[in-house]
Design an enzyme around this catalytic site. Sequence first.
Site, mmCIF file in Angstrom:
data_model
loop_
_atom_site.group_PDB
_atom_site.id
_atom_site.type_symbol
_atom_site.label_atom_id
_atom_site.label_comp_id
_atom_site.label_asym_id
_atom_site.label_seq_id
_atom_site.Cartn_x
_atom_site.Cartn_y
_atom_site.Cartn_z
ATOM 1 N N GLY A 212 -6.387 9.460 2.844
ATOM 2 C CA GLY A 212 -6.061 8.178 3.461
ATOM 3 C C GLY A 212 -4.948 8.316 4.483
ATOM 4 O O GLY A 212 -4.717 9.385 5.037
ATOM 5 N N ILE A 213 -4.257 7.222 4.657
ATOM 6 C CA ILE A 213 -3.261 7.107 5.714
ATOM 7 C C ILE A 213 -1.860 7.284 5.110
ATOM 8 O O ILE A 213 -1.676 7.097 3.923
ATOM 9 C CB ILE A 213 -3.469 5.708 6.372
ATOM 10 C CG1 ILE A 213 -2.857 5.647 7.737
ATOM 11 C CG2 ILE A 213 -3.034 4.599 5.483
ATOM 12 C CD1 ILE A 213 -3.401 4.467 8.548
ATOM 13 N N GLY A 214 -0.870 7.690 5.912
ATOM 14 C CA GLY A 214 0.500 7.846 5.418
ATOM 15 C C GLY A 214 0.915 9.312 5.369
ATOM 16 O O GLY A 214 0.187 10.195 5.818
ATOM 17 N N ALA A 215 2.123 9.575 4.841
ATOM 18 C CA ALA A 215 2.671 10.944 4.852
ATOM 19 C C ALA A 215 2.040 11.836 3.784
ATOM 20 O O ALA A 215 1.998 13.052 3.927
ATOM 21 C CB ALA A 215 4.183 10.887 4.631
ATOM 22 N N ILE A 216 1.547 11.243 2.699
ATOM 23 C CA ILE A 216 1.055 12.044 1.569
ATOM 24 C C ILE A 216 -0.116 12.960 1.958
ATOM 25 O O ILE A 216 -0.122 14.136 1.578
ATOM 26 C CB ILE A 216 0.642 11.117 0.388
ATOM 27 C CG1 ILE A 216 1.787 10.190 -0.006
ATOM 28 C CG2 ILE A 216 0.128 11.930 -0.803
ATOM 29 C CD1 ILE A 216 2.910 10.804 -0.765
ATOM 30 N N GLU A 235 -12.884 8.894 5.987
ATOM 31 C CA GLU A 235 -12.988 7.860 7.029
ATOM 32 C C GLU A 235 -12.119 8.249 8.223
ATOM 33 O O GLU A 235 -12.354 7.835 9.336
ATOM 34 C CB GLU A 235 -12.571 6.507 6.491
ATOM 35 C CG GLU A 235 -11.096 6.414 6.134
ATOM 36 C CD GLU A 235 -10.774 5.146 5.393
ATOM 37 O OE1 GLU A 235 -11.616 4.695 4.608
ATOM 38 O OE2 GLU A 235 -9.677 4.612 5.603
ATOM 39 N N GLY A 333 -10.405 1.799 3.486
ATOM 40 C CA GLY A 333 -11.547 2.384 2.773
ATOM 41 C C GLY A 333 -11.187 2.854 1.378
ATOM 42 O O GLY A 333 -11.914 3.653 0.787
HETATM 43 N N1 COA Z 1 8.222 -2.610 -2.796
HETATM 44 C C1 COA Z 1 8.845 -2.890 -1.632
HETATM 45 N N2 COA Z 1 8.661 -2.140 -0.514
HETATM 46 C C2 COA Z 1 7.856 -1.083 -0.592
HETATM 47 C C3 COA Z 1 7.180 -0.722 -1.777
HETATM 48 C C4 COA Z 1 7.403 -1.542 -2.914
HETATM 49 N N3 COA Z 1 6.801 -1.284 -4.088
HETATM 50 N N4 COA Z 1 6.454 0.379 -1.545
HETATM 51 C C5 COA Z 1 6.645 0.723 -0.260
HETATM 52 N N5 COA Z 1 7.481 -0.146 0.302
HETATM 53 C C6 COA Z 1 7.935 -0.129 1.708
HETATM 54 C C7 COA Z 1 8.572 1.203 2.074
HETATM 55 O O1 COA Z 1 9.940 1.202 1.808
HETATM 56 C C8 COA Z 1 8.270 1.282 3.555
HETATM 57 O O2 COA Z 1 9.166 0.431 4.240
HETATM 58 P P1 COA Z 1 9.658 0.764 5.729
HETATM 59 O O3 COA Z 1 8.428 0.559 6.595
HETATM 60 O O4 COA Z 1 10.727 -0.242 5.972
HETATM 61 O O5 COA Z 1 10.120 2.195 5.703
HETATM 62 C C9 COA Z 1 6.894 0.643 3.657
HETATM 63 O O6 COA Z 1 6.763 -0.202 2.527
HETATM 64 C C10 COA Z 1 5.733 1.630 3.651
HETATM 65 O O7 COA Z 1 5.798 2.441 2.519
HETATM 66 P P2 COA Z 1 5.376 3.975 2.565
HETATM 67 O O8 COA Z 1 5.498 4.514 1.186
HETATM 68 O O9 COA Z 1 6.111 4.694 3.662
HETATM 69 O O10 COA Z 1 3.851 3.836 3.015
HETATM 70 P P3 COA Z 1 2.859 4.898 3.618
HETATM 71 O O11 COA Z 1 3.049 4.992 5.074
HETATM 72 O O12 COA Z 1 2.863 6.152 2.832
HETATM 73 O O13 COA Z 1 1.495 4.119 3.396
HETATM 74 C C11 COA Z 1 0.046 2.589 2.234
HETATM 75 C C12 COA Z 1 1.118 3.673 2.083
HETATM 76 C C13 COA Z 1 -0.389 2.183 0.843
HETATM 77 C C14 COA Z 1 0.616 1.391 2.962
HETATM 78 C C15 COA Z 1 -1.128 3.209 3.020
HETATM 79 O O14 COA Z 1 -1.690 4.268 2.303
HETATM 80 C C16 COA Z 1 -2.190 2.183 3.336
HETATM 81 O O15 COA Z 1 -2.078 1.469 4.308
HETATM 82 N N6 COA Z 1 -3.237 2.070 2.517
HETATM 83 C C17 COA Z 1 -4.288 1.124 2.824
HETATM 84 C C18 COA Z 1 -5.455 1.243 1.932
HETATM 85 C C19 COA Z 1 -6.036 2.615 1.949
HETATM 86 O O16 COA Z 1 -5.625 3.461 1.178
HETATM 87 N N7 COA Z 1 -7.013 2.884 2.766
HETATM 88 C C20 COA Z 1 -7.688 4.178 2.825
HETATM 89 C C21 COA Z 1 -7.186 5.056 3.864
HETATM 90 S S1 COA Z 1 -6.984 4.263 5.441
#
Ligand code: COA
Length: 434
Positions: A212-216, A235, A333
């Site tokens: 998926g999306i993000g740093a992981i 995707e 997705g």
């Molecule tokens: N409570 C409050 N804030 C939270 C939080 C929580 N439980 N978890 C994360 N945050 C905040 C973080 O501090 C960060 O804030 P910032 O933007 O001010 O730095 C922000 O939310 C994003 O968190 P982060 O852990 O950096 O997210 P990420 O970039 O690793 O993305 C998802 C994680 C879940 C948002 C991302 O995977 C996503 O958009 N998923 C959508 C659904 C999906 O998985 N689709 C399939 C692939 S596209």
Amino acid sequence: MKPIKFVSADEAVKVVKSGDHVHFSSVSAYPVILGEALARRGDTGELKDVRIHHLHTEGDAPYTHEKYNGVFFTQSFFVGANVRKDTQSGWADYIPVFLRETQKLYRSGVLPCDVAMIQVSPVDKHGYVSLGTSVDATLAAVECAKTVIAVMNPNVPRAWGNSIIPADVVDIWVEDDTPLTPAKPAEPNDVDLKIGEYVAELVEDGACLQMGIGAIPNAVLARLGNHKNLGVHTEMFSDGLLPLIKSGVVNGLNKRYRRGRIVSTFLMGTKELYDFIDDNPGIYMTDVKYSNDPQVIGKNPKVCAINSALQIDLTGQVCADSIGTKFYSGVGGQIDFVDGANLSEGGKAIIAMPSITAKGISKISPTLTEGAGVVTTRNHIHYVVTENGAVDLYGKSLQERAKLLIKVAHPSAQEELDRAAFERFGPHYMAINI
Ligand code: COA
């Protein structure tokens, strides 16, 4: 092939009428000059109530801003960074929809598509162009639109697959040679890399990956260098995959659907990635209808769907789209691939996330925050991975899940979570030994 006559972007967007629905290509294929021209047209006062749809787009999205209230209204299928502030404050809006069904919104007529604004590669000698990094719902928009405006840009990679369309489907042509807006991959930190190690332990040789999306995802990919015969049906992917393709770790030979090829529906990365997919028959860009169809995904053995989350409650409900009531992204997705992994022989659905945010908020919580929605339900969930380890919730009871999730929660949150579980489940919870 019909002769091609180029017009300016300002001339092209004159086709848009009040009340129209406009679709933009996604990610770096977003036609920046058409977006800017549309916003300029909005400034003239000639337009009202134009709806704008797209998935994640890179670059500025000027038409979402408050000053266009009554002129444009963005209703995106994913809340990317460029529309997040306006969506959270109500000047733009989000349509919750499984990624696999974004195309269906157009093909079923639920959403009209009056004008599709896309960006494509130059015409080849046979009269075809490529949608490049955005096939997703864009192919459906092109099929359904009354008018297709295309920016022809030599920087758009000639991606193979369903991305190849006849140039004749385009009604209005604009040319541009601006480099595509790069989507710089997030740099994994130590916590991400630890998570990557635990996820890599779950990925078997011969597995078929979705990230998926993000740093992981990049952190996971960085830990897969010693694996063998991996495949990719996803995707999206980013630059982090390139070393594994180049070293032969990813060869797709264990796949049953499009064996030996990487399947994706959009791409987010830098010029290096876009150069790599240019005219590369090993990358099959497909309609999101197929890339994200769980039945298609599940044809491949050992599918590993690796996605992330914003919050998980003690029963295994996953919120990935909002922080409380504030929409941060979208369902994307995630469920398409969780379902696909669950249908795949030896498949694993993995939710991987840091246990705590930079602000010290535990991402594993007794309940979801008020307003948070469930993306992956407690019935779908299998593996949860944090920097503290990996647990498998599938087939586990509520009390067992709570015990397991607390094991991978941040140490600073464990005592409070344990207390909350005790209050919820009663004395028997104390006796659970798992
Ligand atoms: N409570 C409050 N804030 C939270 C939080 C929580 N439980 N978890 C994360 N945050 C905040 C973080 O501090 C960060 O804030 P910032 O933007 O001010 O730095 C922000 O939310 C994003 O968190 P982060 O852990 O950096 O997210 P990420 O970039 O690793 O993305 C998802 C994680 C879940 C948002 C991302 O995977 C996503 O958009 N998923 C959508 C659904 C999906 O998985 N689709 C399939 C692939 S596209």
